[in-house]
Design a protein around this motif. Structure first.
Motif, mmCIF file in Angstrom:
data_model
loop_
_atom_site.group_PDB
_atom_site.id
_atom_site.type_symbol
_atom_site.label_atom_id
_atom_site.label_comp_id
_atom_site.label_asym_id
_atom_site.label_seq_id
_atom_site.Cartn_x
_atom_site.Cartn_y
_atom_site.Cartn_z
ATOM 1 N N LEU B 6 9.306 -52.743 27.433
ATOM 2 C CA LEU B 6 8.353 -52.892 26.329
ATOM 3 C C LEU B 6 7.675 -51.548 26.084
ATOM 4 N N ILE B 7 7.718 -51.092 24.854
ATOM 5 C CA ILE B 7 7.143 -49.779 24.536
ATOM 6 C C ILE B 7 6.125 -49.948 23.407
ATOM 7 N N TYR B 8 4.850 -49.743 23.737
ATOM 8 C CA TYR B 8 3.791 -49.867 22.738
ATOM 9 C C TYR B 8 3.535 -48.508 22.090
ATOM 10 N N THR B 12 5.178 -45.258 13.808
ATOM 11 C CA THR B 12 6.642 -45.151 13.830
ATOM 12 C C THR B 12 7.071 -43.725 14.192
ATOM 13 N N SER B 13 6.249 -42.752 13.820
ATOM 14 C CA SER B 13 6.625 -41.361 14.096
ATOM 15 C C SER B 13 6.643 -41.056 15.593
ATOM 16 N N GLU B 14 6.055 -41.951 16.391
ATOM 17 C CA GLU B 14 6.051 -41.739 17.847
ATOM 18 C C GLU B 14 7.342 -42.208 18.509
ATOM 19 N N LEU B 15 8.194 -42.893 17.741
ATOM 20 C CA LEU B 15 9.444 -43.398 18.317
ATOM 21 C C LEU B 15 10.438 -42.241 18.425
ATOM 22 N N ARG B 16 10.532 -41.684 19.612
ATOM 23 C CA ARG B 16 11.371 -40.493 19.782
ATOM 24 C C ARG B 16 12.393 -40.656 20.903
ATOM 25 N N SER B 17 12.370 -41.817 21.591
ATOM 26 C CA SER B 17 13.230 -41.932 22.775
ATOM 27 C C SER B 17 14.690 -42.265 22.456
ATOM 28 N N LEU B 18 14.999 -42.613 21.218
ATOM 29 C CA LEU B 18 16.392 -42.944 20.886
ATOM 30 C C LEU B 18 17.071 -41.780 20.171
ATOM 31 N N PHE B 38 10.335 -43.339 7.383
ATOM 32 C CA PHE B 38 10.829 -43.785 8.696
ATOM 33 C C PHE B 38 12.285 -44.241 8.568
ATOM 34 N N LEU B 39 12.565 -45.040 7.538
ATOM 35 C CA LEU B 39 13.937 -45.528 7.335
ATOM 36 C C LEU B 39 14.902 -44.367 7.117
ATOM 37 N N LYS B 40 14.453 -43.390 6.353
ATOM 38 C CA LYS B 40 15.334 -42.249 6.056
ATOM 39 C C LYS B 40 15.687 -41.436 7.291
ATOM 40 N N LEU B 147 6.877 -52.083 20.200
ATOM 41 C CA LEU B 147 5.792 -52.785 19.531
ATOM 42 C C LEU B 147 4.914 -51.719 18.901
ATOM 43 N N ILE B 148 4.987 -51.634 17.573
ATOM 44 C CA ILE B 148 4.360 -50.507 16.877
ATOM 45 C C ILE B 148 3.199 -51.020 16.026
ATOM 46 N N LYS B 149 2.010 -50.585 16.375
ATOM 47 C CA LYS B 149 0.784 -51.065 15.719
ATOM 48 C C LYS B 149 0.867 -50.893 14.206
ATOM 49 N N GLU B 150 1.280 -49.695 13.778
ATOM 50 C CA GLU B 150 1.372 -49.408 12.342
ATOM 51 C C GLU B 150 2.247 -50.441 11.622
ATOM 52 N N VAL B 151 3.345 -50.839 12.278
ATOM 53 C CA VAL B 151 4.277 -51.809 11.674
ATOM 54 C C VAL B 151 3.635 -53.192 11.629
ATOM 55 N N LEU B 152 3.110 -53.620 12.759
ATOM 56 C CA LEU B 152 2.610 -54.995 12.844
ATOM 57 C C LEU B 152 1.347 -55.185 12.004
#
Lengths: 341, 341
Positions: B6-8, B12-18, B38-40, B147-152
Motif C-alpha cells: 500500500l502506497i499513500y 499523482t506527480s509523486e508516483l515515481r516507483s514504476l 498525469f495520463l499523458k 492511494l493518492i489523496k489528490e485523486v480520491l
C-alpha cells in the motif's frame, strides 16, 4: 504449482472416482461415435469442435454462456470440469475451469498422444487471440489426469506417426536413459509401445516443469524444442503439430551441428533413424515449399521485442539449451542448405 | 494470496516507483479532464468507459485485441498493467493482468472510495456473463496499490455519500474500535475524514481476507454484508452501489433485530444515526418501489442450488455471521414491515 494425480486405466468403464453428477464434461465431438455410452454416463456435457478455432478468444463469450447454463444447479464448491479430448480441448477446458467462478476443480482425460505425453501436464491453459497462439491463459494444473488405454489406443493410425515429434523431443531433452528405453521399440513407434513408455515420457515432462513451473527461468521453455520451425510448417503447410515438430527437431539438430554445438553426432544419428525422424533431405523439401520464410518467422514472433528469437539447441541427448538467435542466422543456414534456389 | 504493497501519496506527480515505459495504463475515460497531464505521462494507455458493461465477457475479445496491440514491444516479463479507476475498471484490469500471457504484473490506482476501501484490495478480479455478475474471475492481488489523496478527493460530492455504505459495512464487520474512530467524524462523512480513516478501513478488509483468502470458509463472504437487498436495489432502481449497500445494511440490521439476534441495539442505533445510514422508514419507501421482490431475489441468485441464500446477520459490531436463509423468510419480514400494501 500443485501436482496432478496420474491415474492409469485400461477402460473408460473403470473411471469411477469422480461424482459425475457434479461434473461438467467438455469433450471433442469427434469422440461421439466411439465413446457413445461413456459420454452418456455424464449428465452434464458440452461437445465442442476441437482445433485452434475452439481456442480463439472471440468465441469464448458464447462458450461461457452455454457452460454457465449447463452448470446451473451445481454449487461452485462442488463443480468439477472434466476435459475429454486432445490438446486444444484441454487448453480450452483448463482455461474455463481456472476462471469459472474464480476457479473450479479440473480433471483431464487426454484422447491423443500429444495431450497424454505433453499438453495435459504442467498446468498451462490457453486461448488464442486471432492468429496469435496462447496469448491468454493461466497456470492451472488438473487435479486428476486419467490415462486410459482404451481411449489412447483408439486413435487413428496417423496419430501414432504424429506422436513421434513430441516423443523424440522428450527423449532428446531428457537424455540417454529415456532415449535408450524408447530405442528398444520398433520403427515406426507403435501405439502399444507408446503406451508402454507413457509413464517415462510423462515423468520427463514433469522433471522439466518442476525446475521452472511458471516459466520464469528459460528452463520450461525447453519444451518448445523443435517448435520454432515446426510452428511455421504447421501453420503454413497445415502439417499435424507432432509431424511439424519432428521436422523442427531435424532442423534444430542440423543447425546445432552446423554451429559445432552438437556432439555425439554418430550415436544420435543412428538413433534418430530408429525413431524415424524426417531426414535432412525431407526437411529441405518441406522448407522449399515455404515462400518468404524470413517474414514468416518474424511474423510468428511478432510480439517479442526484437528480431532475435529464443532458439533451442542440442549439445547431446539430455543437454539442450536456449540461446537468443537472430532470424538472419537461421536464414543464413537455410542458404547453406540450398533451400533457396 | 500474495500481499499488496500500500502506497499513500498526496499527488499523482509523486508516483515515481514504476517504469512507465513498460506499463500499460487502463483508465476510466471520465478521468481524462481532471488528470490530463498525469495520463499523458503513460506512453501506453487504454481508456475505457467504466461500469458493468466494461465487465461483460461479450466485450472481452475486442478489449484484449486492443490491449495486445498496445502491449506490443514490451516483453511479457516486464509488462505491467496499471488500473486507474473505480471498481469496474479494477475488476476488469485485474482480470486482464491475470490471464494476459498467463499473468503479468499489476498495480492499482483506485479513483473512488469504494475501490480505495474495498474492491482494490484482496485480489478478486471479475467479469460478468450478461446479467450475472462476477461469474468469471481470478484471485490476483495487485502488487502495488497507490492511494493518492489528490485523486480520491477530486471525486464528485455524491461519491462521499456513496462511500457511506461500504464504510459503515466495514465498521460493523470489524467492531467497536474502527467504529468508534469513525464515529468521531462529522455527519455526513466528509472526504477528508474518509481519507484520514482510510488506513483503518483498509486494514479492516485485510483482516477478513487473511482469514479466508479464497473464500472457502464463509468468512470472506461476510464482506457481502448488506449486499443481498443492496444488489437488488442497485439493479432495479439504479442506485449507486454504495447507497444501495447502505439500504441493504439497514435491512440486515432490522432483520437481525426482528430475529432477536441483534444486541446492543441502543448503542448501535445512536451510532448508525451518526453515520447517516438510511432510516427504517426510508428503507420501507425504497422497497415499496420494487415489484415482485421475491422473484427478483430468486433471480438474482439464480445460479445457487436452492431457494436458500446466504444472508449476513449482525449480532453486534464486530460480530456478524452468515446463515442460510430462505427467501420466504425475507419476504415474511417485508410483510411485517408492511411493504406490501
Amino acid at each position: 504449482l500443485k501436482s496432478s494425480k496420474l491415474i492409469y486405466l485400461n477402460k473408460t468403464s473403470e473411471l469411477r472416482s469422480l461424482d459425475k453428477s457434479s461434473c461438467l464434461l467438455i469433450y471433442d465431438l469427434v469422440l461421439e461415435k466411439k465413446f457413445k455410452s461413456f459420454l452418456k454416463s455424464w449428465p452434464r456435457r458440452y461437445g465442442v469442435e476441437s482445433g485452434e478455432s475452439l481456442k480463439d478468444v472471440k468465441h469464448f463469450p458464447q462458450h461461457i454462456i452455454k457452460i454457465l447454463t449447463l452448470a446451473e444447479g451445481v454449487s461452485t464448491k462442488n463443480l468439477h470440469i472434466v476435459s475429454f479430448g486432445g490438446g486444444s480441448v484441454g487448453d480450452f477446458s483448463g482455461f474455463v475451469a481456472s476462471v469459472f467462478k474464480r476457479g473450479v476443480e479440473l480433471s483431464n482425460i487426454p484422447s491423443t498422444w500429444l495431450a497424454a505425453v505433453d499438453s495435459a501436464h504442467g498446468g498451462k491453459t490457453a486461448l488464442n487471440v486471432g492468429p496469435y497462439k496462447n496469448q491468454i491463459g493461466t497456470f492451472y494444473p488438473a487435479q486428476n489426469i486419467f490415462l486410459i488405454k482404451e481411449v489412447l489406443l483408439s486413435q487413428p493410425k496417423e496419430r501414432d506417426l504424429e506422436a513421434r515429434g513430441e516423443v523424440v523431443k522428450m527423449a532428446l531433452l531428457n537424455g540417454q536413459s529415456l532415449y535408450k528405453s524408447l530405442n528398444r521399440v520398433s520403427q515406426p513407434i507403435s501405439s502399444n509401445e507408446i503406451w508402454q513408455n507413457l509413464p517415462k515420457l510423462i515423468a520427463g515432462k514433469y522433471t522439466i516443469v518442476a525446475q521452472d513451473p511458471y516459466e520464469t527461468k528459460n528452463i520450461r521453455y525447453l519444451l518448445n524444442f523443435g517448435h520454432t520451425i515446426g510452428h511455421v510448417l504447421e501453420l503454413q503447410l497445415g502439417l499435424a503439430h507432432g509431424v511439424a515438430v519432428a521436422y523442427g527437431l531435424r532442423f534444430a539438430i542440423e543447425f546445432s551441428r552446423d554451429k559445432g554445438i552438437l556432439t555425439e553426432l554418430k550415436w544420435l544419428e543412428e538413433n534418430l533413424v530408429d525413431c524415424n525422424l524426417p531426414t535432412l533431405k525431407e526437411l529441405v523439401l518441406k522448407l522449399k515449399k515455404l515462400k518468404n520464410i524470413e517474414s514468416l518467422l518474424a511474423q510468428d514472433k511478432k510480439l517479442s521485442q526484437n528480431k532475435k528469437i529464443n532458439f533451442i539447441y542440442v549439445k547431446k541427448p539430455g543437454r539442450c539449451f536456449v540461446k537468443e538467435t537472430s532470424i538472419s542466422e537461421l536464414i543464413h543456414f537455410m542458404k547453406v542448405l540450398k533451400i533457396y534456389g
